[in-house]
Scaffold this motif. Structure first.
Motif, PDB file in Angstrom:
ATOM      1  N   LEU A 127       0.594  -1.185  -0.252  1.00 39.11           N
ATOM      2  CA  LEU A 127       0.159   0.272   0.192  1.00 39.11           C
ATOM      3  C   LEU A 127       0.585   1.393   0.028  1.00 39.11           C
ATOM      4  O   LEU A 127       2.269   1.344   0.567  1.00 39.11           O
ATOM      5  CB  LEU A 127      -0.758  -0.075   1.247  1.00 39.11           C
ATOM      6  N   THR A 128       0.265   2.141  -0.935  1.00 38.39           N
ATOM      7  CA  THR A 128       1.245   3.889  -0.969  1.00 38.39           C
ATOM      8  C   THR A 128      -0.220   4.283  -0.078  1.00 38.39           C
ATOM      9  O   THR A 128      -1.306   4.929  -0.400  1.00 38.39           O
ATOM     10  CB  THR A 128       1.429   3.960  -2.537  1.00 38.39           C
ATOM     11  N   ASP A 129       0.820   5.486   0.642  1.00 32.38           N
ATOM     12  CA  ASP A 129       0.298   6.638   1.299  1.00 32.38           C
ATOM     13  C   ASP A 129      -1.355   6.318   1.785  1.00 32.38           C
ATOM     14  O   ASP A 129      -1.993   6.789   1.352  1.00 32.38           O
ATOM     15  CB  ASP A 129       0.463   7.892   0.474  1.00 32.38           C
ATOM     16  N   PRO A 130      -1.580   4.803   2.272  1.00 31.33           N
ATOM     17  CA  PRO A 130      -2.883   4.444   2.793  1.00 31.33           C
ATOM     18  C   PRO A 130      -4.420   5.936   3.455  1.00 31.33           C
ATOM     19  O   PRO A 130      -4.014   6.141   4.502  1.00 31.33           O
ATOM     20  CB  PRO A 130      -2.976   2.801   3.295  1.00 31.33           C
ATOM     21  N   VAL A 131      -4.525   6.275   2.458  1.00 32.79           N
ATOM     22  CA  VAL A 131      -5.980   7.284   3.290  1.00 32.79           C
ATOM     23  C   VAL A 131      -7.762   6.064   3.042  1.00 32.79           C
ATOM     24  O   VAL A 131      -7.891   6.642   2.241  1.00 32.79           O
ATOM     25  CB  VAL A 131      -5.872   8.245   2.441  1.00 32.79           C
ATOM     26  N   TRP A 132      -8.122   5.415   3.208  1.00 30.58           N
ATOM     27  CA  TRP A 132      -8.914   4.760   3.154  1.00 30.58           C
ATOM     28  C   TRP A 132     -10.092   5.650   4.500  1.00 30.58           C
ATOM     29  O   TRP A 132     -11.635   5.536   3.987  1.00 30.58           O
ATOM     30  CB  TRP A 132      -9.220   3.714   3.760  1.00 30.58           C
ATOM     31  N   ASP A 157       1.270  -6.263   2.797  1.00 28.99           N
ATOM     32  CA  ASP A 157       2.807  -7.146   3.361  1.00 28.99           C
ATOM     33  C   ASP A 157       3.707  -6.198   3.315  1.00 28.99           C
ATOM     34  O   ASP A 157       4.776  -5.960   4.470  1.00 28.99           O
ATOM     35  CB  ASP A 157       3.255  -8.168   2.069  1.00 28.99           C
ATOM     36  N   ALA A 158       3.574  -4.839   2.910  1.00 28.10           N
ATOM     37  CA  ALA A 158       4.093  -4.034   3.653  1.00 28.10           C
ATOM     38  C   ALA A 158       3.624  -2.031   3.076  1.00 28.10           C
ATOM     39  O   ALA A 158       2.727  -2.316   1.954  1.00 28.10           O
ATOM     40  CB  ALA A 158       5.461  -3.385   2.660  1.00 28.10           C
ATOM     41  N   VAL A 159       3.745  -1.031   3.835  1.00 31.20           N
ATOM     42  CA  VAL A 159       3.248   0.213   3.870  1.00 31.20           C
ATOM     43  C   VAL A 159       4.416   1.331   3.150  1.00 31.20           C
ATOM     44  O   VAL A 159       5.425   0.767   3.756  1.00 31.20           O
ATOM     45  CB  VAL A 159       2.452   0.520   4.237  1.00 31.20           C
ATOM     46  N   VAL A 183       6.667  -1.604   6.892  1.00 33.42           N
ATOM     47  CA  VAL A 183       5.916  -0.153   7.003  1.00 33.42           C
ATOM     48  C   VAL A 183       7.694   0.425   6.485  1.00 33.42           C
ATOM     49  O   VAL A 183       8.586   0.356   7.367  1.00 33.42           O
ATOM     50  CB  VAL A 183       5.339   1.270   8.022  1.00 33.42           C
ATOM     51  N   PHE A 184       7.445   0.994   5.225  1.00 33.58           N
ATOM     52  CA  PHE A 184       8.855   2.358   4.758  1.00 33.58           C
ATOM     53  C   PHE A 184       8.316   3.535   5.749  1.00 33.58           C
ATOM     54  O   PHE A 184       7.788   3.739   4.519  1.00 33.58           O
ATOM     55  CB  PHE A 184       9.204   1.824   3.585  1.00 33.58           C
ATOM     56  N   ALA A 185       9.065   3.771   5.587  1.00 33.10           N
ATOM     57  CA  ALA A 185       9.097   5.303   6.012  1.00 33.10           C
ATOM     58  C   ALA A 185       9.925   6.085   5.754  1.00 33.10           C
ATOM     59  O   ALA A 185      11.163   6.042   5.476  1.00 33.10           O
ATOM     60  CB  ALA A 185       8.854   5.907   7.763  1.00 33.10           C
ATOM     61  N   PRO A 186       9.858   7.568   5.504  1.00 35.65           N
ATOM     62  CA  PRO A 186      10.414   8.916   5.656  1.00 35.65           C
ATOM     63  C   PRO A 186      12.137   9.091   6.913  1.00 35.65           C
ATOM     64  O   PRO A 186      11.442   8.444   7.877  1.00 35.65           O
ATOM     65  CB  PRO A 186      10.579  10.051   5.370  1.00 35.65           C
TER      66      PRO A 186
END
Length: 359
Positions: A127-132, A157-159, A183-186
């Motif tokens: 998922l990229t920048d998930p906003v539901w 599996d990853a965000v 999670v992969f984050a800045p």
């Protein structure tokens, strides 16, 4: 500036003039320390705890607006489209459909809306920048529903997170995920996640990468900024992501960015990008937003500078964040693509909820 981190197998320093890393363990003997495009660095360990500068303001590629700019913005009042710009909301493309079935060797992307994608790559679901959420702080409710029901998602599996603005980092959505989701984050953002009990957070600097399940995630620069509260301006980094499958196929997720010099550099360091997920909305008034948001013409230009084979527009038609008419980004990106002489089938202008498989 030199970043501080725990010792690893590769020593990474930051060039003060360009913010680009030089992996001293990977450079050839005759390569100087200021080589503009050194080899891709070794993967960072997943979940490592790192020490970062207090501020990343030195990474800005344009000054943040000052008092005069805010006064002009308040005086002109160009915050949202007028009635004419909103009347096309019923025409916004919205075609939810089941996610395609793909194998481990196939890439597929599905647009949930705004900057939220379901990316299947190398057997992973990312998922990229998930906003539901229906609404985010300081912004009217979304004008198109989420295109993919949360219940329809496979195991995540990853965000990947591009930066901490509320339309890209949405806590109510993230709370739907298991706390051990990778999670992969800045850089500078892991603490935010750990305070919310996420246990597998990997934060990266520009030009660094990590691997999960054979897929490589590289964090690359963007022309943007970060802020979530009144006191944390540029305390964490911002950027985009290069996702590389084991067979070498690449997807670039730009996050949120204006146009600038980084695109050519990203393309040179990561050649052969198969698909670029590019923002095309939230650009008007231009004098206010050009430094941090691409307009449609900028996005097409950036895609060419990246050397990407295909482009999928995003960051439009979901939240009303600026003054352009809601359908204008789509009309303009199609015209810019045609004017550039690019093949129509390589512009993946998907409706919200739609998917495309990369052959």
């Amino acid at each position: 500036m030199t970043q501080q981190s725990e010792p690893t197998t590769s020593t990474v320093s930051i060039r003060p003039d360009a913010g680009e890393p030089v992996s001293t363990s990977l450079l050839s003997p005759d390569a100087g320390p200021r080589t503009p495009f050194p080899p891709i660095t070794e993967p960072r360990p997943l979940g490592e705890h790192r020490i970062w500068p207090r501020s990343f303001v030195d990474r800005l590629t344009a000054p943040l607006p000052g008092l005069k700019a805010f006064a002009r913005f308040a005086r002109e009042g160009a915050v949202r489209p007028g009635p004419d710009g909103l009347r096309d909301i019923p025409l916004l493309p919205y075609e939810p459909a089941p996610l395609p079935r793909v194998g481990a060797g196939t890439i597929a992307v599905s647009w949930a809306g705004h900057a939220s994608w379901v990316v299947r790559i190398g057997g992973l679901t990312v998922l990229t920048d998930p906003v539901w959420s229906r609404r985010i702080l300081g912004t009217p409710a979304r004008i198109t529903p989420v295109g993919i029901a949360w219940s329809a998602l496979p195991r995540i599996d990853a965000v990947v997170i591009s930066h901490n603005h509320y339309d890209h980092l949405d806590l109510p959505t993230l709370r739907r995920l298991p706390l051990d989701t990778p999670v992969f984050a800045p850089a500078g953002l892991a603490l935010w996640f750990r305070r919310r009990r996420f246990t597998r957070v990997t934060e990266l600097d520009w030009w660094e990468g990590a691997e999960l399940g054979g897929v490589r995630f590289d964090f690359v620069p963007a022309h943007h900024w970060s802020k979530r509260t009144l006191t944390d301006t540029c305390r964490s980094l911002w950027g985009g992501w290069i996702m590389t499958a084991p067979d070498g196929q690449r997807v670039y997720f730009a996050g949120d960015t204006g146009h600038g010099h980084w695109f050519e550099r990203i393309g040179r360091r990561y050649p052969g990008i198969d698909l670029a997920l590019m923002p095309i909305g939230a650009y008007d008034p231009r004098w206010w937003l050009s430094d941090v948001h691409c307009d449609p013409e900028d996005a097409v230009r950036a895609t060419r500078e990246l050397g990407a084979r295909r482009m999928a527009p995003m960051h439009w038609g979901t939240f009303v964040l600026s003054a352009e008419p809601v359908m204008e980004p789509l009309t303009r990106v199609r015209a810019a693509w045609e004017k550039a002489g690019l093949a129509r089938e390589d512009l993946w202008d998907l409706p919200v909820g739609a998917s495309r498989v990369l052959d």
